[in-house]
Scaffold this active site. Structure first.
Site, PDB file in Angstrom:
ATOM      1  N   HIS A 101      17.286  18.058  32.293  1.00 30.76           N
ATOM      2  CA  HIS A 101      16.425  18.540  31.291  1.00 30.76           C
ATOM      3  C   HIS A 101      15.420  19.303  31.317  1.00 30.76           C
ATOM      4  O   HIS A 101      14.871  19.369  32.747  1.00 30.76           O
ATOM      5  CB  HIS A 101      15.555  17.222  30.794  1.00 30.76           C
ATOM      6  CG  HIS A 101      16.226  15.960  30.345  1.00 30.76           C
ATOM      7  ND1 HIS A 101      16.612  14.983  31.231  1.00 30.76           N
ATOM      8  CD2 HIS A 101      16.817  15.491  29.066  1.00 30.76           C
ATOM      9  CE1 HIS A 101      17.271  13.892  30.759  1.00 30.76           C
ATOM     10  NE2 HIS A 101      17.389  14.227  29.408  1.00 30.76           N
ATOM     11  N   ASP A 104      12.500  18.191  33.188  1.00 29.59           N
ATOM     12  CA  ASP A 104      12.658  17.474  34.515  1.00 29.59           C
ATOM     13  C   ASP A 104      12.143  18.830  35.734  1.00 29.59           C
ATOM     14  O   ASP A 104      11.857  18.298  36.751  1.00 29.59           O
ATOM     15  CB  ASP A 104      14.079  17.277  34.718  1.00 29.59           C
ATOM     16  CG  ASP A 104      14.704  16.326  33.954  1.00 29.59           C
ATOM     17  OD1 ASP A 104      13.895  15.660  33.528  1.00 29.59           O
ATOM     18  OD2 ASP A 104      16.016  16.239  33.820  1.00 29.59           O
TER      19      ASP A 104
HETATM   20  C1  XUL Z   1      19.306   8.268  27.993  1.00 28.11           C
HETATM   21  C2  XUL Z   1      20.331   9.283  28.442  1.00 28.11           C
HETATM   22  C3  XUL Z   1      20.055  10.600  28.752  1.00 28.11           C
HETATM   23  C4  XUL Z   1      20.943  11.866  28.645  1.00 28.11           C
HETATM   24  C5  XUL Z   1      20.460  13.150  28.426  1.00 28.11           C
HETATM   25  O1  XUL Z   1      19.926   7.059  27.916  1.00 28.11           O
HETATM   26  O2  XUL Z   1      21.501   9.156  28.967  1.00 28.11           O
HETATM   27  O3  XUL Z   1      19.456  11.039  30.154  1.00 28.11           O
HETATM   28  O4  XUL Z   1      21.893  11.895  29.435  1.00 28.11           O
HETATM   29  O5  XUL Z   1      19.107  13.247  27.717  1.00 28.11           O
END
Ligand code: XUL
Ligand code: CO
Length: 436
Positions: A101, A104
């Site tokens: 993300h 992150d």
């Molecule tokens: C949340 C989840 C996230 C997504 C990316 O449950 O799985 O980490 O994969 O935002």
């Protein structure tokens, strides 16, 4: 350069007889399965958020895990050291992909312009590390759910200002994913849902979510990003009800808003089980509808019932998942991303390696089992036989749309009660166990 995991060397394949907990017993990257390298079938990816940013916090207490790369007072120094640690882990494990993300990899600043400057700096470093190691970006995504501004959602927020903020953030995240050669871009609608219908205009929120996604498609085309857009379904958590509930629900949403050609799905095992489905069900739904994009490989805990994001260890599930993926033609742009975190008591860096080695071996076994099932055509033949009637005279007429109610009624009046056939479930379950 600082070594962050000095007690781990490069993980090697040692075969099924090895007792070395830091060796692969089944994952042998270059070994051919059904004529293709295991690495190319499985396309393993490490997720940045749990693996490097997760420190074991839960609703009852803060993190328990101390990492050397966090030992700086400047958040940008932490971000740079974390990236070094991450690429050390990727290369020692021998995975070919990673996922992140935006928030992150670089810490959020007081305003968007500075936040984006920070991202640009970190992305340059990530680009260099990718070039040096050959590790590629499976997907990037936006965190539009942690900051307090997103408490009532991003695209589905009642405030157009928050919608605009989310759009700006997604714009940048797609751009950096493009810059890093990302193969996909994921939309997980964390907080795109509601806590109570008493204050929610559901129809308007769904329209807004679709508008946000359409803007993303437009921007993708404008900048020439050819990665695959993926929606990641999840039924609940953090909200009571998430709009991207499951694959069937996402599929209907995409079709309603004319977005079906621009999106596929990223199926997460623990999200499937939270929705009351099996992991294989969600994969099979996507396969049947041509929307299987990628996979977040993890597992829940049947006795807990929330998103525990544990590392996958169940060979039975991995076999059925790989069977369904292979039957649908295998991964094109997608891969197996370990959206999983070590437990709160797994406080050592080496635990990250045990976790990933076990998960990779689990899916390698799943792949090999699935390949044998496919080679022997056991399930394929059983399914084919079960539907054989549809290749006969009556079935062909129905499938060919040559008959209607009147002709079918005449047929039954002439032929009488249909003959029944056993579904052979128990026999097939026994045969499957022979392959596990
Ligand atoms: C949340 C989840 C996230 C997504 C990316 O449950 O799985 O980490 O994969 O935002
Ligand atoms: Co996920």
């Amino acid at each position: 350069m600082t070594e962050y995991f000095p007690d781990v060397k490069e993980i090697k394949y040692e075969g099924p007889d090895s007792k070395n907990p830091l060796a692969f017993k089944h994952y042998n990257a270059d070994e051919l399965v059904l004529g293709k390298k295991m690495a190319d079938h499985l396309r393993f990816s490490v997720c940045y958020w749990h693996t490097f940013k997760g420190l074991g916090a839960d609703p009852f207490g803060p993190g328990t895990i101390i990492r050397k790369y966090n030992d700086f007072s400047d958040p940008m120094q932490i971000a740079e050291a974390t990236l070094d640690a991450a690429f050390e882990l990727f290369t020692k494990l021998g995975v070919n992909f990673w996922c992140f993300h935006d928030r992150d990899i670089a810490p959020e600043a007081d305003d968007l312009a500075e936040t984006n400057r920070r991202l640009d700096k970190i992305v340059l470093k990530a680009q260099k590390l990718q070039d040096d190691t050959g590790v590629k970006l499976l997907w990037g995504t936006t965190n539009a759910f942690s900051h307090r501004r997103f408490m009532a959602g991003a695209g589905t927020n009642p405030s157009p200002e928050v919608f605009a903020y989310a759009a700006s953030q997604i714009k940048k995240a797609i751009e950096i994913t493009h810059q890093l050669g990302g193969v996909n871009y994921v939309f997980w609608g964390g907080r795109e849902g509601y806590d109570t219908l008493l204050n929610t205009d559901m129809g308007r929120e769904l329209d807004h979510l679709a508008m946000l996604l359409q803007m993303a498609v437009d921007h993708k085309k404008k900048i020439g990003f050819d990665g695959q857009f993926l929606i990641e379904p999840k039924p609940k958590e953090p909200t009571k009800h998430q709009y991207d509930f499951d694959s069937g629900n996402c599929h209907a949403f995409l079709q309603k808003y004319n977005l079906a050609n621009d999106f596929k799905l990223n199926i997460e095992a623990n999200h499937a089980t939270l929705a009351g489905h099996t992991f294989q069900h969600e994969l099979a739904y996507c396969a049947a509808n041509g929307i299987l994009g990628s996979v977040d490989a993890n597992r829940g805990d049947m006795l807990l019932g929330w998103d525990t994001d544990q590392f996958p260890t169940n060979i039975y599930d991995a076999t059925l998942a790989m069977y369904t993926i292979l039957q649908s033609g295998g991964f094109d742009k997608g891969g197996l991303n370990f959206d999983a975190k070590v437990r709160r008591q797994s406080v050592d860096g080496i635990d990250l390696f045990y976790a990933h080695v076990g998960a990779m071996d689990c899916f390698a076994r799943g792949l090999k089992n699935a390949a044998r099932l496919i080679e022997d055509k056991v399930l394929e033949n059983a399914v084919k036989e079960r539907y054989a009637g549809w290749d006969g005279e009556l079935g062909s007429k129905i499938e060919g749309k040559k008959v209607g109610f009147a002709e079918l009624e005449a047929y039954i009046l002439e032929h009488g009660e249909p003959e029944l056939a056993s579904g052979r479930q128990e026999m097939l379950e026994n045969i499957l166990n022979e392959y596990i």
